[in-house]
Structure formats: structure tokens, C-alpha cells
Enzyme design. Structure first.
Site, mmCIF file in Angstrom:
data_model
loop_
_atom_site.group_PDB
_atom_site.id
_atom_site.type_symbol
_atom_site.label_atom_id
_atom_site.label_comp_id
_atom_site.label_asym_id
_atom_site.label_seq_id
_atom_site.Cartn_x
_atom_site.Cartn_y
_atom_site.Cartn_z
ATOM 1 N N CYS A 1 -6.086 -35.912 -23.926
ATOM 2 C CA CYS A 1 -6.124 -34.487 -24.285
ATOM 3 C C CYS A 1 -5.672 -34.305 -25.801
ATOM 4 C CB CYS A 1 -4.910 -33.899 -23.480
ATOM 5 S SG CYS A 1 -3.443 -34.320 -23.857
ATOM 6 N N HIS B 1 0.617 -31.797 -21.925
ATOM 7 C CA HIS B 1 -0.856 -31.429 -21.994
ATOM 8 C C HIS B 1 -1.186 -30.541 -22.820
ATOM 9 C CE1 HIS B 1 -4.908 -31.982 -20.592
ATOM 10 N NE2 HIS B 1 -4.976 -30.597 -20.153
ATOM 11 N N ASN C 1 -10.597 -29.074 -22.214
ATOM 12 C CA ASN C 1 -9.699 -29.822 -22.340
ATOM 13 C C ASN C 1 -10.130 -31.443 -21.653
ATOM 14 O OD1 ASN C 1 -7.769 -29.963 -19.255
ATOM 15 N ND2 ASN C 1 -9.586 -28.782 -19.515
#
Length: 326
Positions: A233, A287, A299
């Protein structure tokens, strides 16, 4: 004090309506950007979750001790010094959340909580002590040309005598970097007091991320040829913004500290969006994605998945950052 040596878009055709929506939204957003410029003034408050909840009141109060500092600046210092770790100790024997060396603590440490002892490892003592020390340094360099806060930060890093000698921030690369880093991070720790300006870099970052749609996730992936061009990520967000000249740290919870924080209702395409285990503490962010509008982000989700669009409105949605060019 010691010195430390120490955003038009090129969208692929396979995503149909969503890609077209993203194109129109991003272009429309940036055409209208001039109407969003500016931010109001007023007292500085800490951004939501920017500091661990246990320290928020301490930092807010201590950060108003004198005109040279504010809560966001003090928070940036503590983050830079120790990552908000009250037990941190450096090789140079600097200790606690504010990284006082013993001699400086002996002179400038405070029993701020009134428990009868000055404890460098107790944030209730160390945070007010750091603010007090900043204010004393500011008084020492108040007659030096230039910005008082910049000179105070330089004195914190290199000592007030160096600031006086050079008539401002001394020409030490470490000290200049320290001042620039704290002032940049200060934006991230301050709650926005008005509309935030969009950035052209955000659309460029989206374009890069869209070009990677369908790429398999790789933990620790930076998109190198050796890694088959795969990302995790924060590797994806770092690479996307690097393409438009914005340098981000490698780790998601550090990327949160790279610009001001728009509210959910103020999100624009290109903002970074973050997710955390503890919604009161940015250090628990796990994240990050790039917002594209309509409640969606691009993402790299997790092992076994591919880079894709996902919704941002989940229980662990923490907040957003509008990265500032370095």
C-alpha cells in the site's frame, strides 16, 4: 543542545464508467481549484488523532506557552525527536519523549505535574519542559534577524550561540534539515481552520496508480523490476507521488505526517486516505490509499489481492492527508 549528524490523466479503457467518472471528477476538481484557496487564522489546534490521545491535552496546553511555539509545532518536535516514545534513548544518551540530554534536563527539566520529582521519562514533566525550553531558547535568540521560530528550532538543534554567531539558522546541513522538517510537519499536526487548497500533483499520482491497476500486491513491494513491478500500500503511494515530485516516507503512518488533514467532507482526488487500528492514534495506521472521488480509492490491499478500487468508508477509516511538495 546537541547537534544531530544523526499531481490530464491517462486512464486505461478497461474500467469503463468508473474510470470516466474519475477523469471528469479530477479534471472538474482542479478547474475549480481557485475557489478553494486559503485558510483562516486563529489559534492552532491539533488535528484529529495526530498525536497519541494520552498526550493531546498536554501538547495543546504546553504548545501555547509562548509566541514562538504552538501545539502543532511542539507535536512535530516530539514526533521528530522520539516518535512520541517516552522511553526513547539515543546513542548520545538523550532521553525520553523530548530527548533531553542529562545536562540539559538537569537545568531545564520541570516537575510539571507536581509529584515531587523531575522525571525525564514522564511525559507530564517532559512535554511541558520541552515547551519551556523552546521558549527560553526563543528568548535567547529574539534579537537575531529572521523568523523567531526558525531560529528557536535551530537553537534547539545546534545551540543558541551558533544561531547568534551566524545571525540566523547556521549553515549546518543537519540543523537546516531539522528546521525544515519540523516546519513542514507542523502543517500535518495542525487542525485545518479553513478550506485546503488542492494540488495538481494529486491528479498525477492518481494517473500513476491507475496505470498499476490489476498488479498483484507484494508485502514490502516498491515496484522494482526485481519485484515484478509489484507494490504494497505505502509503496504504491510513495511511487505515485514520486512521479510528480513529492517525496513521501516509506511507511503509511509516517505518510500521514506529510501535509494538512482535510475532513471527510473536504476530500479531493489525490488526497491520501488512511486506516488505523486505534482511531485516536495516527501511530496505529496500517493502510493507505489514494482517493479518487465518489467515496473510492485506489490501493494495494493485501497479499493475494491486486491493486484496485475500494471504498474508503469502513470502520477503520482514520483520516486523510493532502501531501505537500518537499
Amino acid at each position: 543542545m546537541r547537534r544531530r549528524r544523526a499531481w490530464l490523466l491517462a486512464i486505461g479503457g478497461g474500467l469503463g464508467v468508473l474510470s470516466l467518472f474519475v477523469t471528469l471528477l479530477v479534471v472538474g476538481t482542479y478547474v475549480a481549484s481557485a475557489s478553494l484557496l486559503g485558510a483562516g487564522g486563529g489559534a492552532v489546534a491539533l488535528a484529529k488523532g495526530a498525536v497519541p490521545a494520552a498526550y493531546a491535552k498536554l501538547i495543546q496546553k504546553a504548545g501555547n506557552m509562548c509566541e514562538a511555539i504552538n501545539p502543532a509545532l511542539l507535536a512535530a518536535q516530539l514526533k521528530q525527536e522520539s516518535g512520541f516514545n517516552p522511553n526513547a534513548q539515543s546513542p548520545a544518551k538523550a532521553q525520553g519523549i523530548a530527548q533531553f540530554i542529562p545536562a540539559t534536563w538537569a537545568t531545564h527539566g520541570l516537575d510539571a505535574n507536581g509529584d515531587g520529582k523531575k522525571n525525564v521519562h514522564d511525559p507530564e514533566d517532559a512535554i511541558p519542559s520541552a515547551a519551556s525550553y523552546d521558549c527560553k531558547l526563543a528568548a535567547n535568540v529574539k534579537n537575531v534577524p529572521g523568523n523567531l521560530t526558525d531560529n528557536m528550532l535551530a537553537a534547539y538543534n545546534a545551540g543558541p550561540y551558533a544561531v547568534i554567531k551566524y545571525g540566523g539558522v547556521p549553515p549546518y546541513s543537519e540543523t537546516k534539515n531539522y528546521v525544515a522538517t519540523i516546519r513542514r510537519m507542523e502543517q500535518s499536526f495542525a487542525a485545518p481552520s479553513g478550506r485546503l487548497s488542492p494540488t495538481k500533483q494529486g491528479a498525477g499520482a492518481i494517473a500513476f496508480a491507475q496505470s498499476k491497476l490489476g498488479t498483484p500486491y507484494l508485502w514490502g513491494g516498491n515496484g522494482t523490476p526485481e519485484q515484478g513491478g509489484r507494490f504494497d500500500c505505502s509503496g504504491l503511494t510513495k511511487a505515485a507521488f514520486a512521479k510528480v515530485g513529492v517525496t513521501l516516507p516509506r511507511v503509511a503512518n509516517d505518510q500521514y505526517d506529510t501535509g494538512p488533514h482535510p475532513k471527510r467532507s473536504e476530500l479531493l482526488p489525490g488526497d491520501l486516505v488512511f486506516f488505523a487500528h486505534d482511531l485516536t492514534n495516527s501511530r496505529t495506521i496500517h493502510h493507505v490509499g489514494i482517493y479518487v472521488g465518489g467515496g473510492k480509492m485506489i490501493n494495494a490491499p493485501y497479499t493475494g489481492a491486486k491493486i484496485r478500487y475500494d471504498p474508503i468508508d469502513t470502520p477503520d477509516y482514520f483520516g486523510a492527508t493532502r501531501p505537500s511538495a518537499k
